[in-house]
Enzyme design. Structure first.
Site, PDB file in Angstrom:
ATOM      1  N   ARG A 177       2.267  -9.749  -0.919  1.00 13.73           N
ATOM      2  CA  ARG A 177       2.567  -8.514  -1.729  1.00 13.73           C
ATOM      3  C   ARG A 177       3.397  -7.541  -1.151  1.00 13.73           C
ATOM      4  O   ARG A 177       4.147  -6.830  -2.224  1.00 13.73           O
ATOM      5  CB  ARG A 177       1.245  -7.828  -2.273  1.00 13.73           C
ATOM      6  CG  ARG A 177       0.193  -7.254  -1.200  1.00 13.73           C
ATOM      7  CD  ARG A 177      -1.159  -7.111  -1.618  1.00 13.73           C
ATOM      8  NE  ARG A 177      -1.214  -5.351  -2.011  1.00 13.73           N
ATOM      9  CZ  ARG A 177      -2.366  -4.734  -2.365  1.00 13.73           C
ATOM     10  NH1 ARG A 177      -3.460  -5.482  -2.258  1.00 13.73           N
ATOM     11  NH2 ARG A 177      -2.167  -3.566  -2.517  1.00 13.73           N
ATOM     12  N   CYS A 225      -8.112  -3.219 -12.441  1.00 12.31           N
ATOM     13  CA  CYS A 225      -7.451  -1.885 -11.412  1.00 12.31           C
ATOM     14  C   CYS A 225      -6.351  -2.086 -10.878  1.00 12.31           C
ATOM     15  O   CYS A 225      -5.995  -1.373  -9.924  1.00 12.31           O
ATOM     16  CB  CYS A 225      -8.830  -1.468 -10.654  1.00 12.31           C
ATOM     17  SG  CYS A 225      -9.383  -2.405  -9.454  1.00 12.31           S
ATOM     18  N   HIS A 277       0.651  -1.517   0.016  1.00 11.76           N
ATOM     19  CA  HIS A 277      -0.137  -0.047   0.159  1.00 11.76           C
ATOM     20  C   HIS A 277       0.843   1.313  -0.185  1.00 11.76           C
ATOM     21  O   HIS A 277       0.405   2.197  -0.600  1.00 11.76           O
ATOM     22  CB  HIS A 277      -0.956   0.106   1.318  1.00 11.76           C
ATOM     23  CG  HIS A 277      -2.209  -0.852   0.771  1.00 11.76           C
ATOM     24  ND1 HIS A 277      -2.370  -1.748   1.708  1.00 11.76           N
ATOM     25  CD2 HIS A 277      -2.871  -1.165  -0.068  1.00 11.76           C
ATOM     26  CE1 HIS A 277      -3.620  -2.521   1.248  1.00 11.76           C
ATOM     27  NE2 HIS A 277      -3.665  -2.329  -0.066  1.00 11.76           N
TER      28      HIS A 277
END
Ligand code: PEP
Ligand code: MG
Length: 749
Positions: free
Chosen positions: A639, A674, A367
């Site tokens: 991730r 997206c 993020h």
């Protein structure tokens, strides 16, 4: 012999030692030999040594009293090796009565240390960075007493100052340029001075001139902090009618616990004691907070661990209150270097004017990288060892195109990069004309390019890029930016601004995706082994529906008479989608006016949905594929972990097969992508090759994507892609052959 300790007072010899050390530091340019002699004498230990961290994570014996003089400069240990290396690696004190039988003990003959039984190793750290290790050794086996440990820790703080000063002198004498390789997270180049984001923003002075006056300062700051905290809590406590009863009780509990820690005598008393012992208030706060953190870190109990975060935050608050003044200015265009950084923190720094970011532990779809991308901040991740090597204020070149970081660059290197920056801005001028044109391949296939945004201030990018709408509005970002979920009127205003700015273009609002690494300050953190797969996102929304309901009500009110598209994150079952949709429909039913047209969709980022596609498409109006989470869960690869996040590729035959299957299952319903993959050139070409005609990406990628598509012959690529997929034969990735074709066509460099 250990001198007696008067409660609340540092032992007199310790204060005497500190005063002498300070005098030595002030008088000498090479103080280490004298320092170790003084410490050994005062502690009654036969050996005292200092190891200094050198480039390459090597700890070098820099001074010793008691070991052989010829070992100085020769004895070297890697960080993590031996007792000294472990102290450096963990940042913890090792106090060993029988060091030689410790499993990690490493014998170095040249030191002549065979005779010494006991050893204490104290890391020398400053602002969360290890600079070296201070050791003492004795012939007889003994554990060093608590007050001796305390003295050594204080000495280590003093030593940190000396080591930093020595480094600064090295630098002034013309230290060499150094290059680090790194992973580009947000493409771009920046040149500027370094600002360090370290765990503790360091105390300027360590020792107080006048301990009594210092105590008065500390007491006043503690009172001010407490008063401000009471006011803050009174303001922030939910009033109960918007939030549900259980939720209000939970936040009250958290805030009350926080207030308790703040006012709890023990924490403050220890700081007062440290000030009495001669430290400045700032140094005392840092030291006591550091000790408490170390202790709490070993506690498994989730409630107590929660207090750890409170103490951290309190220490920051108390330091800020002591400081009194505004936050220090950041030189314009400075490059922030951090070990880790949270999304809210990054927003905060961006507002202060930084020009680039380096995060040691970050990966492309984490993020922090996503926020940096939406802010257009050139960012590098996975850079090892840079924090240990760099000083605040040093000049650095951040090259997030070729993936390198150049510390203390030569003038010729700076000039070359300045030329690249000038060429870059010329290209931007050239791209400007593309804003008016839609995304279209060279052979005329329209591709709708949308924006991923999260801050109302990014909406201007719609005009600047000519994007067709907002394919992903991450509603949690404004909440992270303001430090909490806004109330109904404020949320309504935020969403209305977004719709106003979109001026009729579609906006896909995604409901709050909090949890995992997107944590609101002060929000309770469940003790979870795998937070990304834990209680986050829609799971929180469905279990605590009052917050989700409030958000949906705000979205419906903001739309009032206009079109509204809402999608839900982290949906794993059709039942979850239905439950979330029912909440939205209930809000629509009570709204007057309701939305003109309502579209309810879902993110596809949990693999379980792949086996529920017909049912899902029967009920959802649209689907948006979040490749960041989908890849993480498909391949069981975090991730956010640089070591594994790049290991598996979207451009592999199985992933391409399943993406194509999603498109086919949609039977014409809108399906967009997206995730970050949509913004990368080879991935975007391949997605379009598979048949996707809607891609949503950060604003920084849109014009480049229009330029790329404008040169892309889709008709020529389709058979190439089909053949590559057919022949893939278990290959981990098709990136190489796809890239070769794109290079041949002059599409990528
Ligand atoms: C995704 O998972 O791909 C996505 C777009 O959502 P986020 O990155 O916000 O988790
Ligand atoms: Mg996601």
């Amino acid at each position: 012999m250990t001198p007696p300790v008067v409660p609340g007072q540092a032992p007199l010899p310790a204060r005497r030692l500190l005063a002498r050390l300070r005098a030595t530091l002030a008088a000498s340019t090479a103080p280490l030999p004298e320092l170790v002699r003084l410490i050994a004498a005062e502690l009654v230990s036969e050996v005292c040594s200092v190891y200094v961290l050198r480039p390459g994570d090597i700890l070098e014996l820099a001074a010793t009293q008691g070991l052989r003089a010829e070992a100085v400069g020769r004895t070297r240990l890697r960080v993590g090796e031996g007792i000294v290396g472990i102290a450096a690696a963990t940042g913890e004190v090792l106090n060993l009565a029988d060091a030689q039988n410790h499993p990690a003990y490493v014998f170095r003959a040249e030191t002549g240390e065979a005779a010494y039984a006991s050893m204490i190793a104290v890391p020398v750290r400053r602002a969360g960075r290890t600079l070296g290790v201070l050791t003492a050794q004795n012939l007889t086996p003994r554990r060093y007493a608590d007050d001796e440990v305390e003295v050594l820790e204080t000495v280590a703080m003093l030593l940190a100052e000396a080591l930093l000063a020595a480094r600064a002198a090295d630098f002034a004498a013309g230290a060499m340029s150094r290059v680090f390789t790194a992973t580009p997270l947000v493409a771009g180049i920046a040149i500027g001075p370094v600002v360090l984001l370290t765990a503790r923003h360091s105390a300027v002075r360590l020792l107080a001139e006048d301990p009594d006056a210092e105590r008065v300062r500390l007491d006043a700051a503690a009172r001010t902090m407490q008063r401000e905290l009471d006011e803050l809590i009174a303001e922030r406590l939910p009033d109960g009618h918007e939030a549900g009863g259980a939720e209000a009780a939970a936040s009250r509990e958290v805030l009350e616990a926080y207030r308790l820690v703040a006012s709890e005598g023990g924490w403050l008393k220890r700081i007062t004691e440290a000030v009495r012992g001669g430290l400045t208030a700032e140094a005392a706060v840092q030291r006591v907070a550091g000790e408490l953190r170390e202790r709490m870190r070993r506690i498994a109990d989730p409630y107590l661990r929660e207090r750890l975060a409170d103490i951290d935050d309190l220490a920051f608050r108390l330091l800020a209150t002591l400081d009194g003044g505004p936050r220090p200015q950041v030189p314009p265009g400075a490059i922030l270097i951090a070990r880790r950084i949270g999304p809210a923190q990054l927003l905060d720094w961006q507002a202060r004017g930084i020009g680039g970011v380096v995060v040691e532990e970050a990966s492309p779809s984490g993020h922090a990288a996503i926020i940096a991308r939406s802010l257009g901040l050139p960012t590098l991740g996975a850079v090892h060892g840079v924090l240990e090597a760099v000083e605040e204020g040093e000049e650095i070149v951040l090259d997030a195109v070729d993936g390198q970081l150049i510390l203390r660059p030569e003038m010729s290197v700076v000039l070359a990069y300045q030329r690249v920056l000038e060429a870059e801005s010329a290209r931007r001028v050239e791209w400007r004309g593309l804003a008016e044109r839609p995304g279209r391949t060279a052979d005329g296939v329209r591709v709708s390019l949308m924006l991923n945004v999260g801050l109302p201030s990014e909406l201007a990018q719609l005009e600047a890029t000519g994007a067709e709408g907002i394919g992903l509005f991450r509603t949690e970002i404004p909440m992270l930016a303001r430090g909490g979920v806004a109330d109904l009127p404020e949320q309504t205003a935020i969403y209305a601004r977004v719709l106003d700015a979109a001026g009729g273009r579609p906006v896909l609002f995604r409901t709050l995706d909090l949890g995992g690494d997107k944590l609101l300050p002060g929000a309770p953190r469940p003790e979870e082994e795998n937070p990304a797969m834990g209680w986050r996102s829609l799971r929180i929304g469905l279990d605590r529906p009052s917050v989700l309901r409030r958000q949906l009500r705000a979205l419906v009110r903001a739309a009032g008479g206009r079109d509204l598209s809402v999608m839900f994150p982290m949906v794993a079952t059709i039942a979850e989608f239905r439950a979330a949709r029912a909440l939205l429909l209930a809000e629509v039913a009570r709204a007057d006016p309701g939305p003109a047209r309502l579209a309810i969709g879902t993110m596809l980022e949990v693999p379980a949905l792949l086996w529920q596609l017909p049912g899902l498409f029967a009920e959802a109006d649209f689907v948006s594929i979040g490749t960041n989470d989908l890849m993480q869960f498909l391949f069981a690869a975090d991730r956010g972990a640089p070591g594994v996040s790049g290991r598996y590729d979207v451009l592999s035959a199985p992933v391409l097969d399943l993406l194509e299957q999603v498109l086919a299952a949609g039977l014409g319903k809108p399906v967009s992508v997206c995730g970050e993959a949509a913004a990368r050139p080879l991935e975007a070409l391949t997605l379009v090759g598979l048949g996707f005609t809607s891609l949503s990406m950060p604003a920084s990628g849109v014009l480049a994507m229009k330029a790329l598509l404008g040169r892309f012959d889709l008709g020529a690529f389709r058979p190439v892609l089909a053949a590559l997929r057919r022949r893939s034969d278990g290959a981990a990735s098709l990136r190489e052959p796809i890239g070769a074709w794109a290079r041949e066509q002059g599409l990528v460099d």
